[in-house]
Scaffold this motif. Structure first.
Motif, PDB file in Angstrom:
ATOM      1  N   VAL A  70       0.849  -1.189   0.000  1.00  0.00           N
ATOM      2  CA  VAL A  70       0.000   0.000   0.000  1.00  0.00           C
ATOM      3  C   VAL A  70       0.887   1.243   0.000  1.00  0.00           C
ATOM      4  O   VAL A  70       1.768   1.389   0.856  1.00  0.00           O
ATOM      5  CB  VAL A  70      -0.922   0.016   1.240  1.00  0.00           C
ATOM      6  CG1 VAL A  70      -1.768   1.285   1.255  1.00  0.00           C
ATOM      7  CG2 VAL A  70      -1.801  -1.227   1.269  1.00  0.00           C
ATOM      8  N   SER A  71       0.668   2.130  -0.953  1.00  0.00           N
ATOM      9  CA  SER A  71       1.426   3.381  -1.008  1.00  0.00           C
ATOM     10  C   SER A  71       1.015   4.275   0.159  1.00  0.00           C
ATOM     11  O   SER A  71      -0.173   4.434   0.453  1.00  0.00           O
ATOM     12  CB  SER A  71       1.164   4.103  -2.331  1.00  0.00           C
ATOM     13  OG  SER A  71       1.691   3.372  -3.408  1.00  0.00           O
ATOM     14  N   VAL A  72       2.018   4.885   0.805  1.00  0.00           N
ATOM     15  CA  VAL A  72       1.801   5.674   2.020  1.00  0.00           C
ATOM     16  C   VAL A  72       2.428   7.048   1.857  1.00  0.00           C
ATOM     17  O   VAL A  72       3.541   7.174   1.347  1.00  0.00           O
ATOM     18  CB  VAL A  72       2.428   4.957   3.241  1.00  0.00           C
ATOM     19  CG1 VAL A  72       2.395   5.854   4.466  1.00  0.00           C
ATOM     20  CG2 VAL A  72       1.711   3.649   3.524  1.00  0.00           C
ATOM     21  N   TYR A 219       6.035   2.015   0.091  1.00  0.00           N
ATOM     22  CA  TYR A 219       5.014   1.009   0.362  1.00  0.00           C
ATOM     23  C   TYR A 219       5.037   0.550   1.814  1.00  0.00           C
ATOM     24  O   TYR A 219       6.102   0.427   2.428  1.00  0.00           O
ATOM     25  CB  TYR A 219       5.212  -0.198  -0.558  1.00  0.00           C
ATOM     26  CG  TYR A 219       5.165   0.186  -2.016  1.00  0.00           C
ATOM     27  CD1 TYR A 219       4.017   0.740  -2.569  1.00  0.00           C
ATOM     28  CD2 TYR A 219       6.281   0.036  -2.830  1.00  0.00           C
ATOM     29  CE1 TYR A 219       3.971   1.127  -3.894  1.00  0.00           C
ATOM     30  CE2 TYR A 219       6.246   0.409  -4.161  1.00  0.00           C
ATOM     31  CZ  TYR A 219       5.087   0.952  -4.683  1.00  0.00           C
ATOM     32  OH  TYR A 219       5.061   1.340  -5.991  1.00  0.00           O
ATOM     33  N   TRP A 220       3.852   0.297   2.329  1.00  0.00           N
ATOM     34  CA  TRP A 220       3.666  -0.305   3.641  1.00  0.00           C
ATOM     35  C   TRP A 220       2.967  -1.644   3.441  1.00  0.00           C
ATOM     36  O   TRP A 220       2.015  -1.751   2.654  1.00  0.00           O
ATOM     37  CB  TRP A 220       2.823   0.597   4.539  1.00  0.00           C
ATOM     38  CG  TRP A 220       2.425  -0.034   5.844  1.00  0.00           C
ATOM     39  CD1 TRP A 220       3.225  -0.271   6.915  1.00  0.00           C
ATOM     40  CD2 TRP A 220       1.130  -0.510   6.200  1.00  0.00           C
ATOM     41  NE1 TRP A 220       2.507  -0.858   7.936  1.00  0.00           N
ATOM     42  CE2 TRP A 220       1.209  -1.017   7.516  1.00  0.00           C
ATOM     43  CE3 TRP A 220      -0.110  -0.557   5.545  1.00  0.00           C
ATOM     44  CZ2 TRP A 220       0.117  -1.566   8.181  1.00  0.00           C
ATOM     45  CZ3 TRP A 220      -1.196  -1.094   6.199  1.00  0.00           C
ATOM     46  CH2 TRP A 220      -1.084  -1.595   7.503  1.00  0.00           C
ATOM     47  N   SER A 231       4.225   2.852  10.121  1.00  0.00           N
ATOM     48  CA  SER A 231       2.933   3.007  10.787  1.00  0.00           C
ATOM     49  C   SER A 231       3.003   3.979  11.951  1.00  0.00           C
ATOM     50  O   SER A 231       1.969   4.310  12.547  1.00  0.00           O
ATOM     51  CB  SER A 231       2.438   1.647  11.276  1.00  0.00           C
ATOM     52  OG  SER A 231       3.275   1.147  12.304  1.00  0.00           O
ATOM     53  N   GLN A 236      -1.760   9.582   8.121  1.00  0.00           N
ATOM     54  CA  GLN A 236      -1.187   9.399   6.801  1.00  0.00           C
ATOM     55  C   GLN A 236      -2.289   9.045   5.822  1.00  0.00           C
ATOM     56  O   GLN A 236      -3.439   8.789   6.219  1.00  0.00           O
ATOM     57  CB  GLN A 236      -0.103   8.322   6.816  1.00  0.00           C
ATOM     58  CG  GLN A 236      -0.564   6.983   7.360  1.00  0.00           C
ATOM     59  CD  GLN A 236       0.582   6.004   7.592  1.00  0.00           C
ATOM     60  OE1 GLN A 236       0.475   4.846   7.206  1.00  0.00           O
ATOM     61  NE2 GLN A 236       1.668   6.457   8.234  1.00  0.00           N
ATOM     62  N   GLU A 237      -1.956   9.058   4.566  1.00  0.00           N
ATOM     63  CA  GLU A 237      -2.915   8.651   3.539  1.00  0.00           C
ATOM     64  C   GLU A 237      -2.405   7.403   2.848  1.00  0.00           C
ATOM     65  O   GLU A 237      -1.201   7.272   2.590  1.00  0.00           O
ATOM     66  CB  GLU A 237      -3.130   9.776   2.516  1.00  0.00           C
ATOM     67  CG  GLU A 237      -3.889  10.955   3.086  1.00  0.00           C
ATOM     68  CD  GLU A 237      -4.209  12.016   2.059  1.00  0.00           C
ATOM     69  OE1 GLU A 237      -5.060  12.875   2.355  1.00  0.00           O
ATOM     70  OE2 GLU A 237      -3.608  12.002   0.950  1.00  0.00           O
ATOM     71  N   HIS A 238      -3.342   6.481   2.568  1.00  0.00           N
ATOM     72  CA  HIS A 238      -3.048   5.258   1.835  1.00  0.00           C
ATOM     73  C   HIS A 238      -3.753   5.314   0.487  1.00  0.00           C
ATOM     74  O   HIS A 238      -4.900   5.770   0.409  1.00  0.00           O
ATOM     75  CB  HIS A 238      -3.528   4.031   2.608  1.00  0.00           C
ATOM     76  CG  HIS A 238      -2.747   3.758   3.852  1.00  0.00           C
ATOM     77  ND1 HIS A 238      -2.937   2.629   4.629  1.00  0.00           N
ATOM     78  CD2 HIS A 238      -1.747   4.451   4.455  1.00  0.00           C
ATOM     79  CE1 HIS A 238      -2.113   2.653   5.655  1.00  0.00           C
ATOM     80  NE2 HIS A 238      -1.374   3.749   5.578  1.00  0.00           N
ATOM     81  N   TRP A 244      -6.679   8.260  -2.642  1.00  0.00           N
ATOM     82  CA  TRP A 244      -5.963   8.467  -1.388  1.00  0.00           C
ATOM     83  C   TRP A 244      -6.955   8.630  -0.250  1.00  0.00           C
ATOM     84  O   TRP A 244      -7.860   9.457  -0.317  1.00  0.00           O
ATOM     85  CB  TRP A 244      -5.058   9.688  -1.479  1.00  0.00           C
ATOM     86  CG  TRP A 244      -3.849   9.483  -2.332  1.00  0.00           C
ATOM     87  CD1 TRP A 244      -3.687   9.885  -3.632  1.00  0.00           C
ATOM     88  CD2 TRP A 244      -2.627   8.825  -1.952  1.00  0.00           C
ATOM     89  NE1 TRP A 244      -2.435   9.513  -4.084  1.00  0.00           N
ATOM     90  CE2 TRP A 244      -1.762   8.862  -3.079  1.00  0.00           C
ATOM     91  CE3 TRP A 244      -2.179   8.209  -0.788  1.00  0.00           C
ATOM     92  CZ2 TRP A 244      -0.493   8.301  -3.072  1.00  0.00           C
ATOM     93  CZ3 TRP A 244      -0.904   7.657  -0.770  1.00  0.00           C
ATOM     94  CH2 TRP A 244      -0.072   7.709  -1.884  1.00  0.00           C
TER      95      TRP A 244
END
Length: 253
Positions: A70-72, A219-220, A231, A236-238, A244
């Motif tokens: 997941v893009s963070v 990425y997370w 985290s 934050q936004e995913h 987003w």
């Protein structure tokens, strides 16, 4: 048959390889080249769409039946340092970061090797030579810089420069809406300083001073120990299928 103009990006798909984050999984990536005078605006668009940059390549996961990556991005204006963050900032108040043009140095590479040997000896970058490192830093057509972190010296208030050996390094892209931390490393013998966390906190402040709303962390992956540190920077936004999305808590992290 008509030909695509040279400025039109073309995308390619890699063959499956073992996933570095989750056991018994395989990853594939879609990628394109970032070259020419359109590289920076293309890097902006692709980063905002979940891509990451490595040298002159932009890529993102394209795995079969897996969406774990997941893009963070950190929301700069909404971010407030936690108590542990404030401790890290206080612990490193004697360190100054200074941005330079993307030029590799022998000192950077020596620190890079120490970091890899101590933290990622079995990783995919473990065999990188000095030439490989030089390419990672300077093979770019986008707006990027190297931030070096050194101790504050007696003349720093005059020169604006840190003194002594380099303690940490961040390779960072400047985007239209934020800073993207491409890669960072630090002296593994200074674990008590939490320099990885400190560099992220410093980039949040850098983005704030520049009036940029985001710091992109890549990425997370939930459940991956390698990604757990991301985290800790909330909110934050995913990047989700609907776009987003703000995240204020991460369960299980």
């Amino acid at each position: 048959m008509s030909e695509l103009p040279r400025s039109t990006p073309q995308f390619y798909l890699t063959a499956p390889t073992a996933c570095p984050y989750l056991p018994n999984k395989y990853e594939r990536k879609v990628f394109t080249h970032l070259v020419g005078d359109k590289a920076s605006p293309l890097n902006d668009i692709l980063t905002q769409g979940g891509f990451r940059r490595s040298q002159n390549i932009a890529y993102r996961p394209a795995c079969d039946r897996c969406r774990a990556c997941v893009s963070v991005r950190i929301m700069v204006d909404a971010f407030e340092p936690s108590r542990s963050h404030r401790r890290v900032l206080n612990r490193n108040k004697d360190i100054l970061g200074q941005a330079f043009q993307p030029r590799p140095t022998a000192e950077q590479y020596s620190l890079f090797r120490d970091y890899l040997d101590a933290r990622h000896a079995e990783g995919g970058m473990a065999d990188m030579s000095v030439l490989d490192y030089a390419m990672m830093v300077e093979d770019t057509y986008v707006d990027t810089e190297v931030v070096e972190y050194r101790r504050i010296g007696p003349d720093t208030f005059i020169t604006g420069r840190g003194e002594g050996p380099v303690l940490a390094v961040a390779l960072t892209d400047r985007l239209s809406d934020g800073l993207s931390m491409v890669y960072s490393f630090y002296d593994p013998e200074l674990a008590e300083r939490s320099l990885g966390t400190f560099m992220i906190l410093d980039h949040i402040e850098r983005a704030r001073r520049l009036g940029l709303p985001y710091v992109y962390l890549g990425y997370w992956v939930k459940g991956s120990p390698k990604m757990g540190y991301k985290s800790k920077f909330l909110p934050q936004e995913h990047l989700m299928p609907e776009g987003w999305t703000r995240v204020d808590t991460l369960d299980g992290e």
